[in-house]
Scaffold this motif. Structure first.
Motif, PDB file in Angstrom:
ATOM      1  N   ASN A 241      42.469  26.310  39.312  1.00 54.62           N
ATOM      2  CA  ASN A 241      42.679  27.101  37.949  1.00 54.62           C
ATOM      3  C   ASN A 241      42.698  28.484  38.219  1.00 54.62           C
ATOM      4  N   ALA A 242      41.676  28.946  39.140  1.00 52.94           N
ATOM      5  CA  ALA A 242      41.686  30.350  39.476  1.00 52.94           C
ATOM      6  C   ALA A 242      42.820  31.020  40.203  1.00 52.94           C
ATOM      7  N   VAL A 243      43.478  29.851  41.076  1.00 48.24           N
ATOM      8  CA  VAL A 243      44.735  30.388  41.746  1.00 48.24           C
ATOM      9  C   VAL A 243      45.784  30.440  40.850  1.00 48.24           C
ATOM     10  N   LEU A 244      45.823  29.607  39.909  1.00 42.38           N
ATOM     11  CA  LEU A 244      47.132  29.616  39.064  1.00 42.38           C
ATOM     12  C   LEU A 244      46.918  30.735  38.013  1.00 42.38           C
ATOM     13  N   ASN A 245      45.761  31.248  37.629  1.00 43.40           N
ATOM     14  CA  ASN A 245      45.385  32.430  36.789  1.00 43.40           C
ATOM     15  C   ASN A 245      45.680  33.642  37.497  1.00 43.40           C
ATOM     16  N   PHE A 246      45.566  33.729  38.880  1.00 43.45           N
ATOM     17  CA  PHE A 246      45.624  34.754  39.555  1.00 43.45           C
ATOM     18  C   PHE A 246      47.005  35.199  39.535  1.00 43.45           C
ATOM     19  N   ASN A 247      47.142  36.704  39.279  1.00 42.24           N
ATOM     20  CA  ASN A 247      48.600  37.336  39.210  1.00 42.24           C
ATOM     21  C   ASN A 247      48.397  38.603  40.513  1.00 42.24           C
ATOM     22  N   PRO A 248      49.122  38.057  41.467  1.00 40.17           N
ATOM     23  CA  PRO A 248      48.979  39.247  42.645  1.00 40.17           C
ATOM     24  C   PRO A 248      49.797  40.470  42.149  1.00 40.17           C
ATOM     25  N   LEU A 249      50.990  40.351  41.419  1.00 41.70           N
ATOM     26  CA  LEU A 249      51.822  41.121  40.907  1.00 41.70           C
ATOM     27  C   LEU A 249      51.155  42.205  39.838  1.00 41.70           C
TER      28      LEU A 249
END
Length: 751
Positions: A241-249
């Motif tokens: 969930n944390a990776v899917l909610n992370f927006n590197p852009l």
């Protein structure tokens, strides 16, 4: 009075220490002796250069994979106090603190494993708990290199304080997890340790949840999550969930400086690599579609952001700049070609080349066209005529026609020899009347009145040249018995192919066959296969190419090995080495290809076995006498799978159920799994599936279950349960064997 001992220079001391380090790397048995000698260098009073070297060496020793588990435990217990001093010293050098934290990350699972088995020595666990508390306290306010080491330490703590799913191979017995702690341990409470691990995980994921702009911290966090998702089920949902909610852009919305571009690209690439790795390892997981969608979304966003920045400026911006309008403006309409102007020829004699020349450039007029090869000239002419404008072509034809008309008109006033380029026949026709010559009447020059005939056009001239008799070549005029006559041409015989050259060429051919696999992708939608008689390459995808490879391995040399068998055997015995045919070379490379990722390529293994079985049946029907390969290949694949098998690998059951033929020796390989308690369930489940779903192999599978019941005591309860269910006579025979006063139970069961 004795003179004081002179201390060697710092550079010489470092050089001596590096020599000792090299010796320890060559022989790990010297680690303990060298560490006991350098422990005084970790004291706060020692020079900072020596403290840095000692801390780095301790971290390297604890992380050395060549060191045995027992030696690593003894080494960790010996340096635990010095390690605590390195971490807890106030105002410690950042490089020393960084190396101390890395050493603690390697020592933590060793201490946990040791305290689980040895509850009588609490000081080691107390020292490690103090080290853990100090590292967690300096985590937030430390420098970036120290923070990266803290993240690695927290990952090792989470791995040791959470339950494992048992899918990863054990690295020297250090797969320490929560399930190893017995109930009622004196120092370790599993509930408290797991709660602490989950809290540390949330703290580590805080950088992703807050969309941190520190690329180093984000990349380090993402790189530590893969093994947690694979081996610790309790952490997978939180991390996903944390990776899917992370927006590197997210930083792309701010002004994009060169530094910002590098940071955004780094975080985006690391996130995409993690998503792709998780998707490829378990593509059937329910969360896999979300991972794929997030990966595609990041890919599109990255292309839109960075490709837009790399494009040229638009036309209005160039016009506003004042200098780009003329430089980069594109023309909407193609400029019309200038009209072709053909200058008339000057008075005087002219060659045929000058008549048909359309350019005034002296260099082009002097170019020898015969230097250009004839095929190239033909291609140039065809392409030029195909792309030539019809109006320009008409102008050129009319211009040449006008030149010829002008030459014909000027011919009576000139001598016949003035037109050498147009041919002697044309000059005589222009100056002599053909009817007068035919009647034999000589005309007077004063009474001569020329007849003006219509000039011939280009097509008529070319037709006359085509109808003219061909010129004989010098070779045709030569006599057959001449010394210069050419005889029949024969190609030289090919060189003899030696066995070594044949083997090398076969190896190169086999390697080139597997070359296109790296560039082919798996089909998005898998279609059901049509069987053994399907087309091998009906589409350009990986499945079609693998089908072609398996058939080359199995059917390419069928019927051809008999003729060369005796010769190959003679060569092998003479040279003292075995000869491998092309089919066996492809089989060897296909075996290596399957084992590289055998869980995902189990379909390739099944297809290969099916092709080998079909080829063996053809060989038996045609009575070719060649050796059969199905049993050998299936046993070799089975041995390769069992080398990497785990309790979660259900693909083994699929392999056994889909291959066309089972044998006692093949099923006997499953008995080796029963020696490991973790894989007993997998072996028995595979045999039960064969009993239930593959009736031709039912008795063979039940015989294997009975042999397991006889030989392996750990698997006896499960085997007895299956035998009671599927072999009705087992209960009576077992009861008779138990009630017999003497005798062998195995013999009673066999009877």
């Amino acid at each position: 009075m004795a003179s004081p001992v002179k201390t060697p220079p710092m550079s010489e001391q470092i050089q001596q220490l590096n020599a000792a380090r090299k010796m320890a790397l060559e022989n790990p048995g010297f680690f303990k002796q060298i560490i006991q000698g350098i422990l005084p260098l970790t004291a706060p009073s020692a020079p900072v250069e020596l403290r840095r070297w000692a801390a780095d060496f301790i971290a390297e020793a604890l992380a050395c994979p060549a060191l045995r588990t027992q030696d690593k435990e003894n080494l960790t217990l010996a340096i635990i106090d010095a390690l605590r001093s390195l971490v807890e010293t106030p105002d410690q050098d950042p490089l020393v603190l960084k190396a101390g934290i890395m050493a603690a990350a390697s020592a933590y699972p060793v201490i946990v494993r040791w305290i689980i088995l040895n509850t009588y020595h609490p000081p080691a666990w107390e020292a490690m708990s103090a080290i853990k508390s100090k590292i967690l306290s300096v985590w937030e306010g430390a420098l970036t290199p120290v923070k990266l080491c803290c993240i690695k330490f927290v990952q090792r703590v989470i791995l040791a304080q959470t339950a494992s799913n048992g899918t990863e191979p054990k690295h020297s017995g250090l797969d320490v997890n929560l399930t190893m702690i017995p109930h009622g341990h004196k120092f370790l409470d599993p509930r408290l340790l797991e709660a602490e691990a989950i809290g540390l995980l949330d703290r580590m994921l805080g950088g992703l949840q807050d969309n941190s702009s520190d690329a180093l911290i984000v990349d380090a966090t993402l790189n530590t999550l893969s093994i947690l998702i694979r081996t610790r089920p309790a952490t997978s949902s939180r991390i996903t969930n944390a990776v899917l909610n992370f927006n590197p852009l997210r930083l792309a919305n701010s002004p994009m400086t060169p530094k910002m571009k590098v940071l955004v690209k780094s975080m985006t690439k690391t996130t995409q690599m993690l998503l792709k790795h998780l998707f490829m390892r378990d593509s059937h997981n329910p969360i896999a579609p979300r991972l794929s969608q997030h990966y595609d979304r990041l890919q599109r966003s990255r292309l839109e952001i960075f490709d837009e920045a790399n494009r040229k400026r638009a036309l209005p911006e160039q016009a506003a700049a004042g200098y780009g309008d003329v430089k980069r403006q594109k023309t909407e309409a193609v400029a019309p070609q200038p009209l072709l102007r053909i200058q008339p020829l000057a008075p005087g004699p002219h060659t045929l080349a000058e008549v048909f020349s359309l350019t005034n450039n002296t260099g082009l007029q002097g170019f020898d066209v015969t230097l250009v090869p004839t095929p190239l000239t033909a291609r140039i002419n065809v392409r030029t005529l195909a792309s030539l404008d019809q109006g320009q072509l008409d102008l050129a034809i009319n211009g040449v026609r006008d030149r010829l008309i002008g030459l014909y008109a000027a011919a009576p006033a000139a001598a016949p020899a003035s037109l050498p380029g147009l041919g002697t026949a044309m000059a005589q026709q222009a100056s002599v009347n053909a009817e007068t010559v035919a009647s034999g009447v000589e005309e007077d020059d004063d009474a001569y009145e020329p007849d003006f005939y219509a000039a011939e056009d280009t097509e008529q001239i070319l037709n006359k040249l085509d109808n003219a008799p061909p010129e004989e070549s010098p070779e045709q005029n030569a006599k057959p018995d001449s010394a210069l006559a050419l005889g029949p041409f024969k190609l030289p015989p090919p060189p003899v192919l030696s066995p070594d050259t044949a083997v090398k060429v076969s190896q190169i051919t086999a390697m080139r066959i597997f070359g296109p696999l790296s560039g082919l992708e798996d089909p998005l939608v898998r279609k059901p296969k049509a069987g053994l008689n399907r087309l091998a390459a009906n589409s350009q995808d990986r499945d079609s190419w693998l089908t072609l490879i398996t058939r080359l391995a199995t059917r390419s040399t069928i019927g051809l090995e008999d003729g060369i068998k005796s010769e190959a055997d003679a060569t092998s015995s003479a040279l003292g080495r075995p000869q491998m045919s092309l089919g066996n070379l492809i089989r060897e490379m296909l075996f290596n290809y399957v084992l590289e990722d055998w869980r995902r390529r189990i379909e390739v293994a099944v297809a290969w076995c099916c092709e080998e079985w079909y080829n063996d049946r053809l060989t038996e029907n045609e009575r070719l006498g060649t050796p059969l390969n199905y049993e050998r290949c299936a046993l070799r694949l089975m041995d390769g799978f069992l080398s990497y098998i785990t309790a979660q690998d259900k693909v083994l059951t699929r392999f056994l159920s889909e291959i066309p033929q089972l044998s006692r020796e093949l099923l006997g390989r499953l008995k080796g799994l029963c020696s490991d308690p973790t894989t007993v369930q997998l072996a028995m489940t595979s045999l039960l599936y064969l009993v239930m779903m593959k009736p031709p192999a039912r008795e063979l599978a039940l015989d294997t279950v009975y042999e397991i019941w006889v030989e392996y005591e750990d698997a006896r309860p499960l085997a007895e349960k299956y035998l009671h269910r599927w072999r009705p006579g087992f209960a009576e025979a077992h009861a008779a064997a138990d009630g017999a006063p003497s005798g062998n139970g195995t013999q009673a069961m066999t009877a």
